[in-house]
Design a protein around this motif. Structure first.
Motif, PDB file in Angstrom:
ATOM      1  N   UNK A 144       0.821  -1.219   0.000  1.00  0.00           N
ATOM      2  CA  UNK A 144       0.000   0.000   0.000  1.00  0.00           C
ATOM      3  C   UNK A 144       0.858   1.274   0.000  1.00  0.00           C
ATOM      4  N   UNK A 145       1.916   1.268  -0.758  1.00  0.00           N
ATOM      5  CA  UNK A 145       2.858   2.395  -0.725  1.00  0.00           C
ATOM      6  C   UNK A 145       2.445   3.487  -1.692  1.00  0.00           C
ATOM      7  N   UNK A 146       2.592   4.705  -1.217  1.00  0.00           N
ATOM      8  CA  UNK A 146       2.425   5.901  -2.040  1.00  0.00           C
ATOM      9  C   UNK A 146       3.812   6.535  -2.162  1.00  0.00           C
ATOM     10  N   UNK A 147       4.253   6.797  -3.404  1.00  0.00           N
ATOM     11  CA  UNK A 147       5.615   7.294  -3.624  1.00  0.00           C
ATOM     12  C   UNK A 147       5.583   8.575  -4.439  1.00  0.00           C
ATOM     13  N   UNK A 148       6.552   9.437  -4.171  1.00  0.00           N
ATOM     14  CA  UNK A 148       6.666  10.694  -4.902  1.00  0.00           C
ATOM     15  C   UNK A 148       7.665  11.602  -4.209  1.00  0.00           C
ATOM     16  N   UNK A 149       7.516  12.895  -4.425  1.00  0.00           N
ATOM     17  CA  UNK A 149       8.461  13.869  -3.886  1.00  0.00           C
ATOM     18  C   UNK A 149       7.676  15.028  -3.288  1.00  0.00           C
ATOM     19  N   UNK A 150       7.877  15.303  -2.010  1.00  0.00           N
ATOM     20  CA  UNK A 150       7.171  16.401  -1.380  1.00  0.00           C
ATOM     21  C   UNK A 150       5.673  16.161  -1.403  1.00  0.00           C
ATOM     22  N   UNK A 151       4.942  17.110  -1.972  1.00  0.00           N
ATOM     23  CA  UNK A 151       3.481  16.978  -2.067  1.00  0.00           C
ATOM     24  C   UNK A 151       3.041  16.302  -3.360  1.00  0.00           C
ATOM     25  N   UNK A 152       4.005  15.988  -4.244  1.00  0.00           N
ATOM     26  CA  UNK A 152       3.654  15.414  -5.539  1.00  0.00           C
ATOM     27  C   UNK A 152       3.637  13.889  -5.457  1.00  0.00           C
ATOM     28  N   UNK A 170       8.470   9.502 -17.576  1.00  0.00           N
ATOM     29  CA  UNK A 170       7.786  10.258 -16.533  1.00  0.00           C
ATOM     30  C   UNK A 170       6.715   9.479 -15.799  1.00  0.00           C
ATOM     31  N   UNK A 171       6.554   8.185 -16.130  1.00  0.00           N
ATOM     32  CA  UNK A 171       5.494   7.399 -15.482  1.00  0.00           C
ATOM     33  C   UNK A 171       5.847   7.034 -14.049  1.00  0.00           C
ATOM     34  N   UNK A 172       7.149   7.015 -13.714  1.00  0.00           N
ATOM     35  CA  UNK A 172       7.542   6.725 -12.341  1.00  0.00           C
ATOM     36  C   UNK A 172       8.481   5.556 -12.165  1.00  0.00           C
ATOM     37  N   UNK A 173       9.120   5.076 -13.255  1.00  0.00           N
ATOM     38  CA  UNK A 173      10.038   3.934 -13.134  1.00  0.00           C
ATOM     39  C   UNK A 173      11.213   4.268 -12.204  1.00  0.00           C
ATOM     40  N   UNK A 174      11.854   5.416 -12.449  1.00  0.00           N
ATOM     41  CA  UNK A 174      12.989   5.806 -11.602  1.00  0.00           C
ATOM     42  C   UNK A 174      12.543   6.113 -10.184  1.00  0.00           C
ATOM     43  N   UNK A 175      11.311   6.632 -10.032  1.00  0.00           N
ATOM     44  CA  UNK A 175      10.773   6.879  -8.687  1.00  0.00           C
ATOM     45  C   UNK A 175      10.685   5.580  -7.904  1.00  0.00           C
ATOM     46  N   UNK A 176      10.222   4.504  -8.562  1.00  0.00           N
ATOM     47  CA  UNK A 176      10.119   3.204  -7.904  1.00  0.00           C
ATOM     48  C   UNK A 176      11.506   2.668  -7.551  1.00  0.00           C
ATOM     49  N   UNK A 177      12.452   2.808  -8.471  1.00  0.00           N
ATOM     50  CA  UNK A 177      13.824   2.356  -8.199  1.00  0.00           C
ATOM     51  C   UNK A 177      14.388   3.089  -6.982  1.00  0.00           C
ATOM     52  N   UNK A 178      14.200   4.411  -6.928  1.00  0.00           N
ATOM     53  CA  UNK A 178      14.717   5.202  -5.794  1.00  0.00           C
ATOM     54  C   UNK A 178      14.033   4.818  -4.485  1.00  0.00           C
ATOM     55  N   UNK A 179      12.749   4.488  -4.552  1.00  0.00           N
ATOM     56  CA  UNK A 179      12.050   4.021  -3.363  1.00  0.00           C
ATOM     57  C   UNK A 179      12.674   2.727  -2.854  1.00  0.00           C
TER      58      UNK A 179
END
Length: 639
Positions: free
Chosen positions: A317-325, A348-357
């Motif tokens: 149930x993870x929500x990922x992003x940066x700050x308020x985004x 921009x779909x969030x692949x790198x965001x998931x990797x960083x998480x």
């Protein structure tokens, strides 16, 4: 034609090319390959007339427009769209001359300049530039942003867009996919399939080379050796030549036995799913092509991790992003030893965001991320190249990781990554991007990770290093999550694909061909959605709308038939190529008595590949024309 006759090219005291010949015909699409530092980029500079050969002659047809990608991008206040158009200096020059003629009231000059602007394509240049930028991943609202707002990778995309926009007789592309994601790479392939000029391409991406070139020119021992066909055909030809000529091939038998064992284990547990079968095919292809890489300077493997806890990471149930985004919502992922996941999704779909998480570079905005005791993460991303100490050597970097190892042990280890002899003692500062990437990989492997997080690991790596990385990843016993535009790597090391789209992360049922089809369907859906929105906002009555739609369908009937015909041709060519691959797998074909039969099969393979590329180009051109006419129809209906 382009003719090189007995050319010798030196950089300082190093001989790059020695009395070598090459001929490139108009319209030919050539992949230029060779080890880093062998002279590929210098050859491009020679063709641009920026360098002179030390001996011999280089002949490029007089009057040809030679275009390449600029390597530097100033932090300009110009908008992205204007910057790309600025690359067409002819159009910009004519526009300035037109302004001067208007100020002077010179009617004769105005008439002449309008004609020249028409011939130069000035009146649709903004639309063409916007189309190219969209294909390279730029959102519509980013075209008005100043160049200075974009990062280095996006500025390189702007430079690539400039080169594609300009008229060229000879297009020189040096690693054009390095800063692109998979979607943009697929778009660029289609664009190059329609390109009618002469193309010379430096790339270390096998799938990209296979899809774009019909000839390989390989720099081997200071000579330019030409091979007919794409990169896969080159590998088969070179592998066969080495089998017949090079006794050193025997040293590859240990790797072959290991890979055969891996394939057999994978087959034993694989389902009949399309992705599983695709993976087996890629592994078997790697095994067949081992001889082509028998002289590679790179050879390494991952150490067995001290621990392999199960699970390594559990996300609920993870929500990922940066700050308020918020970028990703309700992510569920369970990584266990043996997980081999490739991430797919548009830019921009969030692949790198998931990797960083997963790398714990950013905490989750909500939800639970559980990590096991003993977790060792090996994280590779391009920004880590900048974390290397510029004044230190590869050996010094490794000593900091292991002060107990002897210098010889560390030197032997670095040698597997190409840092032999004095290279292990050279400072990082002047290293190329490829050398820095190899060093970051070496440091990561040395730390014995049990979870690999790889975000575009093949950028800057040459073909031999990519092959070595591919083999090493086959034997890795931990878990792996991979983002890459290198489809050969994705298909040969990943067991499962996950699609990152619309804020969600979910298993993708299919292989990379299915993903390409998904991308095309998404584009078609977006066009249909825009059509619906236009219809809802439009004024004509229902009867008029139906009549106009019927007229439009009739007007575009020819395009739709062309698309269907091209799809049938593509299917037939793909089936033919599969049959030919099975034929080439027959070892009796490589005996001396079957040389002519082998040549015939390779010729058929080249012809089928060319027919497939032609059909894909015809399909794409018709599809784009249909979408353009659809957009014009929608605008007319909305007005």
């Amino acid at each position: 034609m382009i003719q090189l006759t007995e050319v010798t090219l030196m950089r300082g005291s190093k001989v790059l090319l020695r009395e070598t010949d090459a001929t490139i015909n108009p319209g030919q699409k050539v992949g230029l390959i060779g080890a880093n530092g062998c002279g590929k980029s210098s050859l491009f500079a020679l063709l641009r007339d920026e360098l002179q050969s030390d001996h011999g002659e280089v002949s490029v047809p007089q009057g040809w427009d030679v275009v390449s990608v600029a390597q530097e991008t100033p932090a300009s206040p110009r908008s992205a769209l204007d910057y790309v158009i600025d690359g067409d200096t002819r159009v910009r020059g004519l526009q300035q001359a037109l302004e001067a003629a208007e100020s002077a009231g010179d009617g004769q000059a105005l008439a002449r300049l309008h004609g020249e602007l028409q011939d130069a394509g000035a009146y649709d240049i903004e639309a063409r530039a916007a189309t190219i930028l969209a294909g390279l991943g730029f959102a519509p609202d980013s075209l008005s942003r100043p160049v200075s707002d974009f990062s280095g990778g996006w500025r390189m995309r702007l430079n690539l867009a400039q080169a594609l926009l300009c008229h060229s007789d000879l297009l020189l592309l040096d690693e054009p996919t390095n800063h692109l994601d998979l979607d943009a790479v697929i778009w660029l392939e289609k664009w190059l399939a329609r390109y009618s000029g002469t193309l010379m391409l430096i790339s270390h991406d096998k799938a990209f080379l296979d899809a774009t070139v019909d000839t390989i020119v390989s720099v081997e021992q200071q000579q330019l050796i030409s091979y007919t066909g794409n990169y896969s055909s080159f590998e088969k030809q070179r592998a066969e030549r080495i089998r017949l000529q090079d006794i050193e091939y025997q040293k590859q038998q240990q790797k072959r036995a290991h890979l055969e064992s891996f394939i057999n284990r994978f087959k034993a547990k694989a389902s009949k799913a399309k992705q599983a079968q695709s993976r087996i095919k890629q592994l078997e292809k790697l095994e067949d092509l081992l001889p082509a890489h028998s002289q590679s300077p790179f050879s390494f493997s991952f150490f067995e991790p001290p621990k392999l806890p199960n699970p390594l990471i559990k996300i609920e149930h993870v929500q990922a992003g940066y700050g308020d985004k918020v970028i990703l919502e309700n992510v569920h992922l369970n990584l266990v030893p043996g997980s081999r996941i490739g991430l797919l999704g548009r830019n921009g779909a969030g692949k790198s965001t998931l990797i960083k998480l997963l790398a714990q570079a950013h905490p989750p905005l909500a939800g639970s991320v559980e990590t096991s005791s003993g977790l060792r993460i090996g994280y590779f991303a391009q920004h880590q190249l900048e974390t290397l100490r510029a004044d230190d050597t590869p050996l010094a970097h490794l000593v900091r990781l292991d002060k107990n190892a002897t210098e010889q042990q560390l030197r032997d280890y670095l040698g597997g990554f190409g840092f032999n002899g004095d290279a292990a003692l050279s400072k990082v500062a002047p290293m190329s991007g490829g050398e820095k990437a190899r060093l970051v990989l070496a440091l990561m492997v040395y730390q014995k990770p049990n979870l690999l997080l790889l975000d575009e690991p093949t950028n800057h790596l040459d073909l031999e290093m990519r092959h070595a990385l591919n083999l090493a990843l086959q034997a890795f016993s931990g878990a792996m999550v991979l983002v890459s535009h290198d489809r050969f790597l994705l298909s040969s090391v990943c067991d499962d694909f996950y699609l990152v789209d619309s804020g969600q992360v979910a298993p993708f049922q299919g292989d990379l061909d299915d993903y390409r089809d998904w991308l095309l369907n998404q584009t078609a859906s977006e066009v249909a959605s825009k059509k619906t929105q236009s219809a809802n906002n439009s004024g004509p009555d229902r009867k008029t709308v139906k009549r106009l739609e019927a007229e439009f369908r009739q007007a575009t009937k020819g395009l739709r038939e062309t698309i269907k015909r091209a799809e049938r041709q593509m299917h037939q060519c793909q089936q033919c190529l599969q049959d030919l691959e099975q034929t080439l797998a027959d070892t009796s074909l490589y005996e001396d008595s079957a040389k002519q039969q082998l040549r015939d099969v390779l010729d058929k393979q080249q012809a089928a590949t060319q027919q497939l590329q032609d059909a894909e180009a015809e399909w794409l051109e018709a599809q784009e024309m249909l979408e353009q006419q659809q957009a014009e129809f929608d605008r007319a209906m909305a007005s």
